[in-house]
Design an enzyme around this catalytic site. Structure first.
Site, PDB file in Angstrom:
ATOM      1  CG  HIS A   1     -47.516   3.575 -11.121  1.00  0.00           C
ATOM      2  ND1 HIS A   1     -48.185   4.314 -10.168  1.00  0.00           N
ATOM      3  CD2 HIS A   1     -46.235   3.485 -10.719  1.00  0.00           C
ATOM      4  CE1 HIS A   1     -47.332   4.675  -9.232  1.00  0.00           C
ATOM      5  NE2 HIS A   1     -46.136   4.177  -9.545  1.00  0.00           N
TER       6      HIS A   1
ATOM      7  CG  HIS B   1     -46.506   0.672  -6.563  1.00  0.00           C
ATOM      8  ND1 HIS B   1     -45.263   0.136  -6.271  1.00  0.00           N
ATOM      9  CD2 HIS B   1     -46.290   1.687  -7.418  1.00  0.00           C
ATOM     10  CE1 HIS B   1     -44.342   0.818  -6.921  1.00  0.00           C
ATOM     11  NE2 HIS B   1     -44.939   1.772  -7.631  1.00  0.00           N
TER      12      HIS B   1
END
Length: 167
Positions: free
Chosen positions: A86, A71
């Protein structure tokens, strides 16, 4: 070299332009609904609400880390700027589902090179948000950080930061 040896370190700053890692809507970091990002606990930056699921390198440099859950990616540019991309909020809980990494730590990358692909529909279903903070994590080396005034970004093309780096 002679000048530095005899007179000490120069104060000349180097420059880095950082491209958008995603295509989407540019948002101020303060609008990210997570205090870790909005209060700049990890560093300054911006966020992009992605409209497609391809994440590309915003700089020429090296992949420092691909999180095990895919992620997030950490990069270091050739000029020494460290960036964290992110993807989404609370996406770590997805344990990698919907994320595909195309690079690994230690890989050299160029602007526009694919880092990750993300199933945005799945992220919308399973996580808090798709909004993606892009953070300069080593702000101590930054002399100045100018953020884009653009409201839309195109991955690999739109410059999101102009950074002067303390040399």
């Amino acid at each position: 070299m002679f000048f530095k040896k005899w007179f000490g370190k120069t104060n000349k700053a180097t420059h880095e332009d950082v491209a958008a890692p995603l295509t989407g809507i540019v948002k101020p970091l303060e609008e990210v609904p997570d205090p870790v990002f909005s209060e700049k606990m990890m560093g300054d930056g911006i966020a992009i609400e992605p409209t497609d699921g391809e994440v590309v390198s915003p700089v020429n440099g090296e992949v420092v880390q691909v999180f095990p859950t895919k992620h997030a990616v950490g990069l270091r540019s050739e000029a020494g700027v460290e960036l964290l991309i992110h993807v989404g909020l609370e996406t770590v809980s997805m344990n990698g589902e919907g994320f595909t990494a195309h690079v690994a730590a230690g890989d050299r990358v160029k602007v526009g090179q694919r880092l990750l692909t993300v199933d945005l529909d799945l992220v919308k279903q399973k996580a808090k948000s798709t909004i993606t903070p892009i953070i300069v994590t080593n702000g101590d080396v930054v002399a100045s950080l100018q953020k884009t005034s653009e409201t839309k970004a195109t991955k690999g093309e739109t410059t999101i930061f102009h950074i002067d780096i303390n040399a």
